[in-house]
Design an enzyme around this catalytic site. Structure first.
Site, PDB file in Angstrom:
ATOM      1  N   GLU A  68      48.823  -4.696  18.041  1.00  0.00           N
ATOM      2  CA  GLU A  68      47.897  -4.645  18.719  1.00  0.00           C
ATOM      3  C   GLU A  68      46.707  -5.834  18.333  1.00  0.00           C
ATOM      4  OE1 GLU A  68      47.621  -3.060  16.088  1.00  0.00           O
ATOM      5  OE2 GLU A  68      45.794  -3.781  15.061  1.00  0.00           O
ATOM      6  N   SER A  86      36.402 -14.338   5.946  1.00  0.00           N
ATOM      7  CA  SER A  86      37.613 -13.764   6.625  1.00  0.00           C
ATOM      8  C   SER A  86      38.372 -14.473   7.547  1.00  0.00           C
ATOM      9  CB  SER A  86      37.302 -12.265   7.296  1.00  0.00           C
ATOM     10  OG  SER A  86      36.524 -12.629   8.413  1.00  0.00           O
ATOM     11  N   LYS A 116      44.102 -12.131   7.988  1.00  0.00           N
ATOM     12  CA  LYS A 116      45.140 -11.246   8.621  1.00  0.00           C
ATOM     13  C   LYS A 116      46.539 -11.461   8.179  1.00  0.00           C
ATOM     14  CE  LYS A 116      42.223  -8.997  11.449  1.00  0.00           C
ATOM     15  NZ  LYS A 116      42.054  -7.637  11.314  1.00  0.00           N
TER      16      LYS A 116
HETATM   17  C1  LIG Z   1      38.602 -13.565  11.325  1.00  0.00           C
HETATM   18  C2  LIG Z   1      38.325 -12.038  11.331  1.00  0.00           C
HETATM   19  N1  LIG Z   1      37.471 -11.454  10.330  1.00  0.00           N
HETATM   20  C3  LIG Z   1      37.474  -9.962  10.263  1.00  0.00           C
HETATM   21  C4  LIG Z   1      37.851  -9.127  11.352  1.00  0.00           C
HETATM   22  C5  LIG Z   1      37.941  -7.910  11.682  1.00  0.00           C
HETATM   23  O1  LIG Z   1      38.776  -7.094  11.049  1.00  0.00           O
HETATM   24  P1  LIG Z   1      38.985  -6.288   9.653  1.00  0.00           P
HETATM   25  O2  LIG Z   1      37.537  -5.511   9.493  1.00  0.00           O
HETATM   26  O3  LIG Z   1      40.007  -5.387   9.554  1.00  0.00           O
HETATM   27  O4  LIG Z   1      38.895  -7.392   8.459  1.00  0.00           O
HETATM   28  C6  LIG Z   1      39.068  -9.923  12.200  1.00  0.00           C
HETATM   29  C7  LIG Z   1      39.741  -9.323  13.370  1.00  0.00           C
HETATM   30  O5  LIG Z   1      40.222  -9.686  14.228  1.00  0.00           O
HETATM   31  C8  LIG Z   1      39.135 -11.386  12.149  1.00  0.00           C
HETATM   32  O6  LIG Z   1      39.849 -11.988  12.926  1.00  0.00           O
END
Ligand SMILES: Cc1ncc(COP(=O)(O)O)c(C=O)c1O
Lengths: 265, 400
Positions: free
Chosen positions: B115, B382, B93
């Site tokens: 948000e 992620s 993020k």
């Molecule tokens: C660690 C992590 N992975 C994935 C996501 C999902 O978001 P996005 O699909 O935009 O990557 C989030 C959202 O809060 C997150 O904190």
């Protein structure tokens, strides 16, 4: 001539301002909505805007959000609202009814099905909050075919060149949002509204009404001379959400107050 | 012509998806943002500043790590982990917020709103706001505040205000409604940093572009470390930003398959999930046309996922388009599968992933054993799992 056009023409002849009342369809239930519609007209409302409840009403403040939630709790759909308008038309053939809501619920019914049924049941116009000019081709096309007015919003942030584009596509009336914010906010600034509305009136022949931030006779009188009418929403939705036994009484007092303020010269 | 060059189109659309479905008050603000972004994205000085922050503040590039032990255990393809969990603040993020806050400053905005669901985007936003000395307000659903209390506290320590949202389902979608309401009210001085590739144009584009550094690095690292392009990229999909950031630079590389994994919750057949691409239909929400979880009457449905960050009834419009043209595939992993994968990676590789990420890992667990040992999978880690410790302990019935 459609009901909206006729209503504004008649009012203009009498040098009167339009009072537009917004309540949410099915809030707190369908029979209350029908009762309120007739009562509003009796006490001096000229155009009824019926809110179509949506799970995510992004432009609404807390009061109207709750109105939407109450209607959703009653499982009120757009279809049920069309039926409601038909019942309303049994007694009232004159007062324009505009459906106001969010794109997703209208699209769920489909533009063709919706616009045909809306016309057939006695609806006069639509106002879709999250359907700006650029996003509206197919839907407005279908509505126009049926002779429904597509009411357009203009905001304090709307630029002059955009206002021109919007006015070209609008019909019925132009709804000027008096402030940057959501419904129910109360920071309306009459001088600023005046500047904008004067400019706007030069760019369109359609009636211009002012909404957001008008909640009683006092706030209505501050802006009434600037435009052709005012919209009152939050104040009415608060009444619909209040004590069920007193809806009629409070609604009646509120509309009388507004109506009187608009007629005062 | 390359598929990716021209999208979104001049109306902010990816095929029929995307667009600008917002109240009139916000249209001029979004037009201004789109114009400013068009100019700035080719501005060398600005992009150098973003690049510098990514290196020295975020800690990029993040490693591409060969999960040797896990690959062996799975007994098929080689699995590489793109270590976004090692970024400052612990998730992908931050890539987006580092870029957007510079854009906000460039536009002269003094107040930042966002948000957040899992709290990762809230933390990433509060972090850059603190660093740039800007006022910051984070909207978060009451439900999410409960399950991500650690991140709520982090956001507060970073000097931001957390506003609890108790309308609707009290989760991410309602936080987004509330942030939009704030923006419409304070549009003159406020910049809204949306946290995923969702919302009205130009957000899906901006967030994708700032996250594309992930895929760009994987391109480079694959060439150098593996000597070939990956055969398969896997990422979890909530709004879709970590997946889009990984996928985007590979869209024209047809030998690389792309798979996004949505939250299957308690199972698609139970209706308690957050998988609009797998079990939703087209509609309009939060300013965009995309796949949504909705009733036949167009009301948005409640979602369920073990991970707050995937608990969203919509998805970025570019994913909707990639699905329709068949360039990417989208599948689901349910709560239990995600939890199992969370534990397995932690035990086998000593890397504790976020529960969101664990959905992508659950798919890798299924698919890797069916692939040859020459095949290469890159999965986007992620984020890290620290924020989810309370949730996992709760499920195990352990009081911390
Ligand atoms: C660690 C992590 N992975 C994935 C996501 C999902 O978001 P996005 O699909 O935009 O990557 C989030 C959202 O809060 C997150 O904190």
């Amino acid at each position: 001539m459609g009901r909206i056009e006729k209503t504004f023409l008649d009012l203009a002849e009498l040098k009167q301002k339009a009072l537009i009342g917004y309540i949410v369809s099915g809030d707190p239930n369908m029979s209350s909505t029908l009762m309120a519609m007739h009562l509003m007209v009796e006490e001096g409302v000229h155009v009824i805007e019926l809110g179509i409840a949506f799970s995510d009403p992004m432009a609404e403040g807390p009061s109207i959000q709750q109105g939407h939630e109450r209607a959703l709790a009653e499982k009120i759909s757009l279809k049920a609202t069309l039926k409601l308008v038909k019942s309303f038309r049994e007694k009232d053939k004159k007062t324009p009814v505009v459906l106001m809501g969010y794109m997703n619920t209208f699209e769920a019914l489909g533009s063709e099905v919706f616009s045909y049924a809306a016309k057939d049941n006695g609806v006069d116009g639509i106002l879709i909050v999250d359907m700006p000019l650029e996003a509206s081709d197919e839907f407005t096309e279908e509505c126009r075919k049926q002779g429904l007015d597509v009411i357009r919003l203009i905001a304090p942030t709307t630029t002059e060149s955009r206002i021109k584009k919007i006015c070209k596509q609008a019909s019925g009336y132009i709804y000027y949002i008096s402030l940057k914010g959501i419904t129910g906010a109360d920071s309306i600034n009459p001088e600023e509204v005046e500047k904008k509305v004067l400019k706007l009136k030069k760019l369109t022949d359609l009636p211009v009404v002012i909404g957001f931030g008008i909640k009683d006779g006092k706030s209505a009188s501050k802006v009434k001379d600037l435009a052709d009418g005012v919209v009152v929403g939050t104040a009415l939705v608060d009444i619909m959400g209040g004590n069920k036994e007193e809806i009629e009484k409070h609604l009646s007092i509120k509309i009388k107050d507004l109506s009187k303020a608009l007629r005062k010269t | 012509m390359s598929k990716k060059e021209k999208l979104p189109d001049s109306k902010g659309r990816f095929g029929i998806y995307g667009g600008v479905y917002v109240a009139e008050t916000l249209v001029p603000a979004l037009e201004e943002l789109a114009q400013k972004y068009e100019l700035i994205k080719d501005d060398k000085e600005f992009m150098a500043e973003v690049q510098d922050d990514l290196e020295k503040f975020v800690g990029r590039p993040s490693p591409l790590y060969f999960a040797k032990h896990w690959s062996k255990k799975l007994g098929g393809a080689k699995v590489y982990l793109k270590r976004e969990d090692l970024n400052h603040t612990g998730a992908h993020k931050i890539n987006n917020t580092v870029g957007q806050i510079l854009l906000a400053k460039h536009m002269g905005k003094t107040r930042i709103i966002a948000e957040t669901g899992a709290g990762q985007h809230g933390v990433a936003t509060a972090t850059v706001a603190a660093r740039h000395g800007l006022e910051c307000v984070i909207y978060m659903g009451e439900e999410d505040i409960k399950r991500q209390s650690l991140n709520v506290y982090r956001i507060k320590i970073l000097g931001a205000e957390v506003v609890s949202v108790n309308s609707g389902t009290k989760t991410l979608k309602d936080a987004m409604n509330e942030a939009m309401r704030d923006w419409v009210t304070n549009v003159d001085n406020t910049y809204y940093i949306i946290g995923s590739v969702a919302g009205p144009h130009p957000y899906p584009q901006i967030v994708r572009d700032f996250n594309s550094v992930v895929g760009e690095e994987v391109l480079f690292q694959s060439k150098n470390q593996i000597g070939k392009m990956p055969d398969l990229l896997v990422a979890c999909v909530g709004g879709g930003s970590n997946a889009m950031g990984l996928f985007y630079p590979f869209i024209d590389i047809s030998s690389t398959d792309l798979v996004g994994v949505e939250a299957g919750g308690l199972g698609l057949d139970t209706g308690k999930h957050a998988a609009p691409l797998n079990a939703g239909s087209e509609g309009v929400l939060h300013g965009m046309r995309t796949y949504l979880m909705q009733t036949t009457e167009g009301q948005i449905q409640n979602t369920h996922s073990i991970s707050a960050g995937l608990d969203y009834p919509g998805v970025g419009p570019e994913h909707a388009w990639l699905k329709d043209i068949g360039r990417a595939d989208y599948t689901t992993a349910n709560d239990q599968e995600a939890l199992d994968a969370f534990k397995e990676l932690t035990l086998v590789e000593g890397i504790m992933p976020a529960l969101e990420t664990a959905h992508a890992l659950a798919y890798v667990k299924k698919i890797a054993p069916t692939m040859d040992s020459e095949k290469v999978i890159v999965v986007n880690i992620s984020g890290r799992g620290d924020k989810d410790i309370n949730t996992v302990a709760d499920i195990e019935g352990i009081k911390l």
